[in-house]
Design an enzyme around this catalytic site. Structure first.
Site, mmCIF file in Angstrom:
data_model
loop_
_atom_site.group_PDB
_atom_site.id
_atom_site.type_symbol
_atom_site.label_atom_id
_atom_site.label_comp_id
_atom_site.label_asym_id
_atom_site.label_seq_id
_atom_site.Cartn_x
_atom_site.Cartn_y
_atom_site.Cartn_z
ATOM 1 C CB CYS A 126 25.961 19.352 -12.689
ATOM 2 S SG CYS A 126 26.395 18.230 -11.341
ATOM 3 C CD GLU A 153 20.573 18.761 -17.308
ATOM 4 O OE1 GLU A 153 21.526 18.027 -16.977
ATOM 5 O OE2 GLU A 153 20.230 19.752 -16.638
ATOM 6 C CG HIS A 187 21.390 17.875 -13.401
ATOM 7 N ND1 HIS A 187 22.286 17.765 -14.443
ATOM 8 C CD2 HIS A 187 22.069 17.480 -12.290
ATOM 9 C CE1 HIS A 187 23.448 17.315 -13.988
ATOM 10 N NE2 HIS A 187 23.340 17.134 -12.683
#
Length: 254
Positions: free
Chosen positions: A95, A218, A216
């Site tokens: 991002c 993660e 994302h």
């Protein structure tokens, strides 16, 4: 020997703890390090096997998303960062971290050449926060997306995620050179949340060891992070963990 992953911290970065957890679950030992410690020399980038530039709003995005941190990296850590990449060590920017890599010239590369792409405002004109499907591009050079053979689901949360290239020929070059790593699955909005051409969700460099992506991964490493986790067959892990596992596996092979 346990691989060490450097999770870069800077003012406005707010996904560093999430990135650290992802690296830990993938088998690396994460350390969250402020950019100032690298710049002053108390921590050396060369002591790490993997670099993660997490998401957030670095320096408040006051001069554009990721631009100030990109300038910081180039002017304070440029040579060290270049060596890290040239050695083949994996770097992932997520991002805001993707925006940093693009504006620092690391993506799609080559370094010290006029930039071929940038990231700009979403076509919708608003911040987009939703889950999306991604597919790995089969001809990509990217080491992070190896063996991802089915669509994966991860969230997005960005206002400036649309790829803008110099011209149509540049986009064709990215595809031909295998620099498009990930695409959004499905046509149009909201499947493609920002309006990027070719449904581009992530880019890599020619070596395949630098990946930048707007979604994302993660935040999709644990099964219960998925919004449908109670309504679908039990998952053993989140889809995004595959990207970090690939990064750790590749780093271990160097």
């Amino acid at each position: 020997m346990e691989l060490k992953a450097l999770i870069l911290r800077a003012p406005g970065i707010n996904r560093d703890a999430d990135a650290a957890l992802a690296c830990e679950l993938a088998g690396a030992r994460p350390e969250r390090i402020h950019v100032n410690r690298l710049a002053e020399g108390s921590v050396r980038l060369s002591d790490y096997a993997l670099l993660v530039i997490p998401g957030g709003f670095s320096y408040g995005d006051h001069l554009g998303a990721g631009r100030l941190l990109a300038v910081d990296l180039i002017h304070r850590l440029g040579e060290e960062l270049e060596r890290f990449v040239a050695d083949g060590r994996p770097v992932i920017g997520i991002c805001n971290g993707f925006q940093v890599l693009v504006k620092a010239g690391l993506l799609p590369g080559p370094l010290r050449q006029p930039p071929r792409v940038t990231l700009t405002n979403n076509e919708s004109g608003q911040f987009e926060c939703r889950w999306v499907q991604l597919e790995a591009v089969s001809n990509s050079r990217c080491h992070f997306t190896r063996a991802i053979e089915r669509p994966i689901e991860v969230p997005v949360a960005h206002g400036e995620g649309r790829i803008a290239a110099r011209d149509e020929a540049t986009l064709a070059e990215l595809e031909e050179q295998g620099l498009i790593a990930l695409r959004y699955v499905g046509e149009g909005y909201p499947a493609n949340p920002n309006g990027s051409p070719y449904n581009i969700a992530g880019l890599c460099n020619a070596q395949g060891n630098v990946l930048g992506l707007m979604p994302h991964p993660e935040n999709a490493v644990l099964p219960y992070q998925h919004p449908r986790w109670t309504r679908e067959p039990a998952r053993s892990e989140g889809d995004g963990l595959q990207i970090f596992r690939n990064a750790v596996r590749y780093a271990a092979s160097l």
